[in-house]
Design an enzyme around this catalytic site. Structure first.
Site, PDB file in Angstrom:
ATOM      1  N   THR A 147       0.709  -1.164   0.121  1.00 55.42           N
ATOM      2  CA  THR A 147       0.077  -0.009   0.084  1.00 55.42           C
ATOM      3  C   THR A 147       1.002   1.229  -0.208  1.00 55.42           C
ATOM      4  N   GLY A 186       2.984  -3.065   8.331  1.00 56.68           N
ATOM      5  CA  GLY A 186       3.574  -3.520   9.611  1.00 56.68           C
ATOM      6  C   GLY A 186       4.961  -3.634   9.750  1.00 56.68           C
ATOM      7  N   GLU A 429      -5.902  -5.508   4.130  1.00 58.75           N
ATOM      8  CA  GLU A 429      -6.212  -6.981   3.265  1.00 58.75           C
ATOM      9  C   GLU A 429      -7.305  -6.953   2.213  1.00 58.75           C
TER      10      GLU A 429
HETATM   11  C1  LIG Z   1      -2.784 -24.368   4.416  1.00 61.97           C
HETATM   12  C2  LIG Z   1      -4.113 -23.636   4.268  1.00 61.97           C
HETATM   13  C3  LIG Z   1      -3.694 -22.304   4.816  1.00 61.97           C
HETATM   14  C4  LIG Z   1      -5.042 -21.476   4.662  1.00 61.97           C
HETATM   15  C5  LIG Z   1      -4.635 -20.128   5.219  1.00 61.97           C
HETATM   16  C6  LIG Z   1      -4.646 -20.132   6.656  1.00 61.97           C
HETATM   17  C7  LIG Z   1      -4.155 -19.319   7.417  1.00 61.97           C
HETATM   18  C8  LIG Z   1      -3.537 -17.916   6.843  1.00 61.97           C
HETATM   19  C9  LIG Z   1      -2.316 -17.778   7.632  1.00 61.97           C
HETATM   20  C10 LIG Z   1      -2.333 -16.506   8.188  1.00 61.97           C
HETATM   21  C11 LIG Z   1      -3.253 -15.456   8.002  1.00 61.97           C
HETATM   22  C12 LIG Z   1      -3.857 -15.261   9.129  1.00 61.97           C
HETATM   23  C13 LIG Z   1      -3.948 -14.113   9.695  1.00 61.97           C
HETATM   24  C14 LIG Z   1      -3.513 -12.853   9.114  1.00 61.97           C
HETATM   25  C15 LIG Z   1      -1.981 -12.724   9.289  1.00 61.97           C
HETATM   26  C16 LIG Z   1      -1.170 -11.826   9.024  1.00 61.97           C
HETATM   27  C17 LIG Z   1      -2.064 -10.520   8.531  1.00 61.97           C
HETATM   28  C18 LIG Z   1      -2.531  -9.661   9.618  1.00 61.97           C
HETATM   29  C19 LIG Z   1      -2.634  -8.397   9.200  1.00 61.97           C
HETATM   30  C20 LIG Z   1      -2.243  -7.739   7.828  1.00 61.97           C
HETATM   31  C21 LIG Z   1      -2.093  -6.553   7.839  1.00 61.97           C
HETATM   32  C22 LIG Z   1      -2.395  -5.813   6.565  1.00 61.97           C
HETATM   33  C23 LIG Z   1      -1.806  -6.200   5.445  1.00 61.97           C
HETATM   34  C24 LIG Z   1      -2.358  -5.636   4.187  1.00 61.97           C
HETATM   35  O1  LIG Z   1      -3.291  -4.948   3.975  1.00 61.97           O
HETATM   36  S1  LIG Z   1      -1.448  -5.842   2.705  1.00 61.97           S
HETATM   37  C25 LIG Z   1      -2.201  -5.035   1.409  1.00 61.97           C
HETATM   38  C26 LIG Z   1      -3.392  -5.672   0.980  1.00 61.97           C
HETATM   39  N1  LIG Z   1      -4.066  -4.930  -0.086  1.00 61.97           N
HETATM   40  C27 LIG Z   1      -5.133  -5.528  -0.710  1.00 61.97           C
HETATM   41  O2  LIG Z   1      -5.922  -6.219  -0.185  1.00 61.97           O
HETATM   42  C28 LIG Z   1      -5.427  -4.750  -2.094  1.00 61.97           C
HETATM   43  C29 LIG Z   1      -6.938  -5.100  -2.383  1.00 61.97           C
HETATM   44  N2  LIG Z   1      -6.820  -4.672  -3.917  1.00 61.97           N
HETATM   45  C30 LIG Z   1      -6.805  -5.841  -4.672  1.00 61.97           C
HETATM   46  O3  LIG Z   1      -6.448  -7.001  -4.236  1.00 61.97           O
HETATM   47  C31 LIG Z   1      -6.921  -5.553  -6.026  1.00 61.97           C
HETATM   48  O4  LIG Z   1      -6.479  -4.166  -6.480  1.00 61.97           O
HETATM   49  C32 LIG Z   1      -8.239  -5.787  -6.716  1.00 61.97           C
HETATM   50  C33 LIG Z   1      -9.367  -5.043  -5.967  1.00 61.97           C
HETATM   51  C34 LIG Z   1      -8.347  -7.369  -6.475  1.00 61.97           C
HETATM   52  C35 LIG Z   1      -8.407  -5.439  -8.196  1.00 61.97           C
HETATM   53  O5  LIG Z   1      -7.166  -6.003  -8.915  1.00 61.97           O
HETATM   54  P1  LIG Z   1      -6.925  -5.685 -10.369  1.00 61.97           P
HETATM   55  O6  LIG Z   1      -5.655  -6.435 -10.899  1.00 61.97           O
HETATM   56  O7  LIG Z   1      -7.345  -4.255 -10.772  1.00 61.97           O
HETATM   57  O8  LIG Z   1      -8.190  -6.629 -10.874  1.00 61.97           O
HETATM   58  P2  LIG Z   1      -9.541  -6.300 -11.765  1.00 61.97           P
HETATM   59  O9  LIG Z   1      -9.110  -5.794 -12.908  1.00 61.97           O
HETATM   60  O10 LIG Z   1     -10.562  -5.884 -10.775  1.00 61.97           O
HETATM   61  O11 LIG Z   1      -9.681  -7.831 -11.941  1.00 61.97           O
HETATM   62  C36 LIG Z   1      -9.268  -8.414 -12.919  1.00 61.97           C
HETATM   63  C37 LIG Z   1      -9.384 -10.110 -12.771  1.00 61.97           C
HETATM   64  O12 LIG Z   1      -8.639 -10.445 -11.706  1.00 61.97           O
HETATM   65  C38 LIG Z   1      -9.197 -11.452 -10.617  1.00 61.97           C
HETATM   66  N3  LIG Z   1      -8.517 -11.229  -9.426  1.00 61.97           N
HETATM   67  C39 LIG Z   1      -8.230 -10.133  -8.798  1.00 61.97           C
HETATM   68  N4  LIG Z   1      -7.498 -10.435  -7.700  1.00 61.97           N
HETATM   69  C40 LIG Z   1      -7.447 -11.627  -7.728  1.00 61.97           C
HETATM   70  C41 LIG Z   1      -6.541 -12.635  -6.957  1.00 61.97           C
HETATM   71  N5  LIG Z   1      -6.101 -12.255  -5.796  1.00 61.97           N
HETATM   72  N6  LIG Z   1      -6.695 -14.011  -7.314  1.00 61.97           N
HETATM   73  C42 LIG Z   1      -7.382 -14.369  -8.488  1.00 61.97           C
HETATM   74  N7  LIG Z   1      -8.129 -13.477  -9.248  1.00 61.97           N
HETATM   75  C43 LIG Z   1      -8.028 -12.095  -9.039  1.00 61.97           C
HETATM   76  C44 LIG Z   1     -10.581 -10.566 -10.656  1.00 61.97           C
HETATM   77  O13 LIG Z   1     -11.712 -11.148 -10.186  1.00 61.97           O
HETATM   78  C45 LIG Z   1     -10.672 -10.286 -12.125  1.00 61.97           C
HETATM   79  O14 LIG Z   1     -11.285 -11.472 -12.930  1.00 61.97           O
HETATM   80  P3  LIG Z   1     -12.254 -11.337 -14.119  1.00 61.97           P
HETATM   81  O15 LIG Z   1     -11.667 -10.549 -15.054  1.00 61.97           O
HETATM   82  O16 LIG Z   1     -12.360 -12.593 -14.709  1.00 61.97           O
HETATM   83  O17 LIG Z   1     -13.503 -10.576 -13.384  1.00 61.97           O
HETATM   84  C1  LIG Z   2      -4.369  -1.550  10.512  1.00 63.80           C
HETATM   85  C2  LIG Z   2      -3.947  -1.817   9.010  1.00 63.80           C
HETATM   86  C3  LIG Z   2      -2.844  -2.516   8.621  1.00 63.80           C
HETATM   87  C4  LIG Z   2      -2.413  -2.439   7.463  1.00 63.80           C
HETATM   88  N1  LIG Z   2      -1.107  -3.190   7.064  1.00 63.80           N
HETATM   89  C5  LIG Z   2      -0.676  -3.179   5.813  1.00 63.80           C
HETATM   90  C6  LIG Z   2       0.496  -3.825   5.624  1.00 63.80           C
HETATM   91  O1  LIG Z   2       1.277  -4.457   6.396  1.00 63.80           O
HETATM   92  N2  LIG Z   2       0.985  -3.767   4.339  1.00 63.80           N
HETATM   93  C7  LIG Z   2       0.390  -2.847   3.233  1.00 63.80           C
HETATM   94  O2  LIG Z   2       0.855  -3.018   1.971  1.00 63.80           O
HETATM   95  N3  LIG Z   2      -0.857  -2.315   3.503  1.00 63.80           N
HETATM   96  C8  LIG Z   2      -1.364  -2.474   4.721  1.00 63.80           C
HETATM   97  N4  LIG Z   2      -2.691  -1.877   5.090  1.00 63.80           N
HETATM   98  C9  LIG Z   2      -3.110  -0.909   4.075  1.00 63.80           C
HETATM   99  C10 LIG Z   2      -4.574  -1.412   3.553  1.00 63.80           C
HETATM  100  O3  LIG Z   2      -4.454  -2.721   2.880  1.00 63.80           O
HETATM  101  C11 LIG Z   2      -5.319  -0.715   2.776  1.00 63.80           C
HETATM  102  O4  LIG Z   2      -5.688   0.717   3.653  1.00 63.80           O
HETATM  103  C12 LIG Z   2      -6.616  -1.285   2.353  1.00 63.80           C
HETATM  104  O5  LIG Z   2      -6.322  -2.278   1.212  1.00 63.80           O
HETATM  105  C13 LIG Z   2      -7.400  -0.246   1.689  1.00 63.80           C
HETATM  106  O6  LIG Z   2      -6.964   0.582   0.930  1.00 63.80           O
HETATM  107  P1  LIG Z   2      -7.279   2.304   0.995  1.00 63.80           P
HETATM  108  O7  LIG Z   2      -6.798   2.607   2.354  1.00 63.80           O
HETATM  109  O8  LIG Z   2      -6.380   2.773  -0.354  1.00 63.80           O
HETATM  110  O9  LIG Z   2      -8.528   2.630   0.912  1.00 63.80           O
HETATM  111  P2  LIG Z   2      -9.325   3.477  -0.091  1.00 63.80           P
HETATM  112  O10 LIG Z   2      -9.312   2.309  -1.421  1.00 63.80           O
HETATM  113  O11 LIG Z   2      -8.984   4.684  -0.410  1.00 63.80           O
HETATM  114  O12 LIG Z   2     -10.924   3.386   0.435  1.00 63.80           O
HETATM  115  C14 LIG Z   2     -11.496   4.515   0.705  1.00 63.80           C
HETATM  116  C15 LIG Z   2     -13.027   4.447   0.331  1.00 63.80           C
HETATM  117  O13 LIG Z   2     -13.020   4.307  -0.927  1.00 63.80           O
HETATM  118  C16 LIG Z   2     -13.848   3.175  -1.420  1.00 63.80           C
HETATM  119  N5  LIG Z   2     -13.244   2.755  -2.751  1.00 63.80           N
HETATM  120  C17 LIG Z   2     -12.076   2.681  -3.294  1.00 63.80           C
HETATM  121  N6  LIG Z   2     -12.093   2.385  -4.544  1.00 63.80           N
HETATM  122  C18 LIG Z   2     -13.375   1.730  -5.050  1.00 63.80           C
HETATM  123  C19 LIG Z   2     -13.921   1.209  -5.862  1.00 63.80           C
HETATM  124  N7  LIG Z   2     -13.344   0.550  -7.035  1.00 63.80           N
HETATM  125  N8  LIG Z   2     -15.518   1.056  -5.981  1.00 63.80           N
HETATM  126  C20 LIG Z   2     -16.044   1.564  -4.959  1.00 63.80           C
HETATM  127  N9  LIG Z   2     -15.407   2.109  -3.923  1.00 63.80           N
HETATM  128  C21 LIG Z   2     -14.224   2.260  -3.808  1.00 63.80           C
HETATM  129  C22 LIG Z   2     -13.618   2.153  -0.442  1.00 63.80           C
HETATM  130  O14 LIG Z   2     -14.862   1.372  -0.356  1.00 63.80           O
HETATM  131  C23 LIG Z   2     -13.737   3.369   0.693  1.00 63.80           C
HETATM  132  O15 LIG Z   2     -14.853   3.527   1.233  1.00 63.80           O
HETATM  133  C24 LIG Z   2      -2.910  -1.787   6.499  1.00 63.80           C
HETATM  134  C25 LIG Z   2      -4.096  -1.052   6.879  1.00 63.80           C
HETATM  135  C26 LIG Z   2      -4.527  -0.993   7.955  1.00 63.80           C
HETATM  136  C27 LIG Z   2      -5.666  -0.090   8.579  1.00 63.80           C
END
Ligand SMILES: CCCCC/C=C\C/C=C\C/C=C\C/C=C\C/C=C\CC/C=C/C(=O)SCCNC(=O)CCNC(=O)[C@H](O)C(C)(C)COP(=O)(O)OP(=O)(O)OC[C@H]1O[C@@H](n2cnc3c(N)ncnc32)[C@H](O)[C@@H]1OP(=O)(O)O
Ligand SMILES: Cc1cc2nc3c(=O)[nH]c(=O)nc-3n(C[C@H](O)[C@H](O)[C@H](O)COP(=O)(O)OP(=O)(O)OC[C@H]3O[C@@H](n4cnc5c(N)ncnc54)[C@H](O)[C@@H]3O)c2cc1C
Length: 662
Positions: A147, A186, A429
């Protein structure tokens, strides 16, 4: 656990009333008697370490002290894990003891939860051989830096750039704008020396999308940022205080070619880009963590429910009947309505997690054989269950906090901190709405396939059945309710699809039509999730190996979940299923009967989560129910109570009072 002898008498009476064997429930919830034994044994080992005990509650420490204490304890905990592994030749069993030690979030969470899994999931065998041993043994500490200030949800829009330089066979990392700075990872603030950086790959001026790279950002001896790296901490948040979330920017920072994780796509020495079989495999770690979060939701609901149910058994307030003593607040039906859904939901999330874990493992196995057919279903299901369970779990924790009245507002109840941590999962996530819209894409495709009579994946095959069964009368049974939720999902998917079509007929293009229908699309995804949660959890209790006594109670809990959500979403059911007003009245009565039936087992049920006092970390929720004694003991730990007169009296209060006399 503490012995019954020192227990609050209300809790002793509650436990005597329980109609099932609590140990049987514990073993069922955690998998087996062996699993329970091993987990408890490990928890004992951790809690025996004196250095892990805090001298004063964390809340009294400064932001900096809290972080430093978190790191101190995380390193000791890491030694306990290492020693366990050396002694038993296996990893410690799944456990929640980190919660008893760190209280908040470990600064190593991202190392273990995403850095190591990304190397394992995205690295070639050679890359795994190079980094995994170092990462697993903590010679290097890492995080997952994806992010940025400007982009979190839309990861194709990330601005961090990795430009390949074939002359030196290196990537040059740059953050050209303020919005391109990594923000949130983190451990990044002050803990890690490495990270997986997700960046846009450029070769010869051409963009090749986002890819993961390993970058060492701090010196291993001095821990100083390496030249070309700007890194720091982002400051206090609503929760996650010890997670050490940070920011990061690169200025012409070079890393060798081998640092791009190349299991999927590759960059050859000469700069040739070799595309992977599916570029979405780069998002694999997120899918895994989303599955894990469903399991986390079960834990947080269980934790809050344990605290609030035990407290409600001990707390007496007002009278149900004027002639009787003050009632336990747990006897008020409104209290049962607030709390039993949290107990039931914890079981539902647990079963959903186990179901998702199986799906995840199967798809990973298939991917290793280059079979990708079931990846879209896994992604769509993980997205919506993560989104719905995290939001529901946050609301349940908050409801449990409110159900504890004023004492629930005390930090020492551990409910405020638990809320802050639980609710974060709605955003991290993958933000809730964004993930629900991902599932909606899948549902729209499934609907179009259903219209063509094609075979659908198992999780959406009910759409076909609903298409055929829409005329069948409603049945007031658990199976009938599950079908009802499937009909709601079916109706909402169909309505969202038709709304898109309507806008397109009006001349809008697909993207605009999608945006105009997106409130409905989100609701369709939520309904789909509810249908899955209901079906999976009902099937789990029906096929469980529990004894008749336990089985009866687990079925009551599952029915409570089904009935609660039927009543909560009755408008949807009236709109999209054949439920009638009379059915709803029967179910309302059934819901009240279920609350009454569950009431005698309430304390037994939360004992069945087997969360020891150190994990609960709550004045209100301990096993012995000494609520008032603990509240006072904790209050006396306040630094303000360590002196009879605080210096502010002489400095400010007294002068003010004296001035007032003049
Ligand atoms: C042995 C079994 C184990 C099982 C697991 C068990 C345990 C797990 C162990 C540990 C975990 C447990 C606890 C957690 C531990 C640690 C973590 C805790 C805290 C974490 C702190 C936070 C970290 C973070 O936040 S990291 C950052 C996270 N960021 C995001 O999540 C970003 C979200 N955005 C996206 O993912 C993408 O931008 C999007 C929204 C999916 C869009 O992507 P884009 O490329 O723009 O795709 P689209 O054009 O929309 O779609 C195209 C096409 O692709 C398909 N698609 C998208 N994503 C995926 C995917 N991941 N896999 C497959 N396909 C995917 C989408 O559906 C679309 O398909 P279509 O064209 O056919 O419709
Ligand atoms: C406690 C915490 C820990 C984190 N840890 C990590 C980490 O370890 N590593 C890491 O990489 N990231 C981490 N993150 C970041 C996290 O993954 C992002 O904050 C999260 O994916 C949301 O993205 P954003 O902040 O850009 O929200 P935004 O996308 O800016 O969301 C703001 C608003 O816009 C809306 N919006 C955005 N896009 C769309 C759309 N396409 N359609 C409709 N509505 C939309 C959302 O619904 C929301 O209401 C962490 C976040 C938190 C809060």
């Amino acid at each position: 656990m503490s012995t019954e002898t020192k227990c609050n008498p209300d809790l002793v009476r509650e436990r005597a009333k329980c109609t099932f064997d609590v140990n049987e429930l514990i073993n069922l919830f955690y998998g087996s008697e062996k699993a329970t034994k091993e987990r408890r044994h490990f928890e004992d080992a951790v809690l025996a370490v004196k250095e892990l005990k805090d001298a004063i509650p964390e809340e009294y420490l400064s932001h900096k002290e809290r972080y430093e204490n978190g790191v101190r304890k995380a390193t000791i905990l890491r030694d306990v894990y290492r020693d366990y592994k050396a002694k038993h030749n296996r990893d410690p069993p799944p456990n929640q003891i980190t919660k008893a030690v760190i209280k908040d979030i470990s600064p190593f969470l991202l190392h273990n939860g995403m850095f190591v899994p990304t190397i394992a999931g995205q690295g070639t065998p050679e890359q795994q051989a190079e980094w995994l041993p170092k990462a697993e043994s903590m010679q290097i500490i890492g995080t997952y830096a994806q992010t940025e200030l400007g982009h979190g949800s839309f990861i194709r829009g990330l601005e961090t750039i990795a430009t390949y330089d074939p002359k030196t066979e290196e990537f040059v990392l740059n953050n050209p704008t303020l919005t391109s700075f990594k923000w949130w990872p983190g451990g990044l603030g002050s803990t890690v020396n490495h990270c997986v950086v997700v960046a846009q790959l450029y070769i010869n001026g051409k963009s090749h999308g986002i890819h993961p790279f390993i970058a060492q950002i701090r010196d291993l001896d001095t821990h100083k940022p390496l030249p070309g790296v700007k890194v720091g901490e982002i400051g206090p948040k609503m929760g996650f205080q010890t997670a050490n979330n940070g920011f990061l920017g690169f200025d012409n920072f070079r890393i060798p070619r081998k640092n791009m994780l190349m299991k999927n796509a590759q960059v050859l020495k000469d700069g040739t880009f070799v595309k992977g079989i599916n570029e979405k495999l780069t998002y694999g770690t997120m899918v895994m963590v989303r599955v894990g979060i469903v399991g986390d939701c079960s834990f947080y609901a269980a934790l809050a429910a344990t605290i609030a149910v035990r407290y409600s058994a001990v707390r007496h307030q007002s009278h149900i009947k004027a002639s009787e003593p003050e009632a336990q607040i747990l006897d008020y039906l409104t209290q049962q309505h607030k709390l039993f859904i949290a107990v039931a939901s914890s079981h539902v999330y647990r079963n959903a997690y186990l179901w998702m874990e199986k799906m995840y493992t199967n798809v990973m196995k298939e991917l290793s054989q280059d079979k990708q057919d079931n990846l879209p279903e896994l992604h769509a299901t993980a997205c919506c269950l993560k989104a719905v369970c995290s939001r529901d779990a946050g609301s349940l924790v908050e409801e449990c906090r409110l159900a504890c009245g004023g004492h629930g507002y005390m930090a020492s109840s551990n409910l405020p901190l638990t809320y802050g941590v639980t609710i974060a999962a709605v955003t991290y996530e993958g933000e809730r709405t964004v993930l629900l819209l991902q599932t909606a894409r899948y549902l729209m495709k499934a609907w179009m396939a259903a219209l063509k009579g094609k075979v659908l994946s198992p999780s959406v095959s009910y759409l076909l059945n609903s298409l055929k069964e829409s005329k069948k009368p409603w049945q007031n049974t658990p199976e009938g309710i599950v079908k009802g939720f499937q009909h709601v999902s079916f109706g909402k998917v169909k309505a969202a699809y038709e709304t898109i079509q309507k806008y397109m007929k009006q001349g809008k293009d697909y993207e605009d039509a999608w945006n105009l229908a997106s409130v409905q699309l989100v609701k369709a995804s939520e309904a789909h999730s509810r249908a899955i949660l209901c079906e999976v959890s009902w099937e789990a209790v029906c096929s469980s190996s529990a004894s008749p006594n336990l089985s009866r109670v687990l079925q009551q809990l599952a029915q409570l979940y089904l009935t609660y959500w039927t009543l909560e979403t009755s408008g949807d059911l009236l709109l999209y299923s054949n439920i009638t007003k009379d059915d709803l009245i029967i179910l309302r009565d059934k819901y009240e009967e279920l609350l009454v039936a569950i009431r005698p087992n309430a304390v037994g049920l939360v004992d069945g989560f087997d969360l020891r006092d150190e994990i609960l970390n709550s004045t209100l929720g301990s096993y012995d129910g000494r609520v008032y004694e603990r509240l006072m003991e904790e209050a006396l730990k306040s630094p303000l109570n360590q002196e009879t007169v605080n210096s502010s009296f002489h400095k400010y209060l007294k002068p003010m009072m004296e001035k007032a006399k003049l």
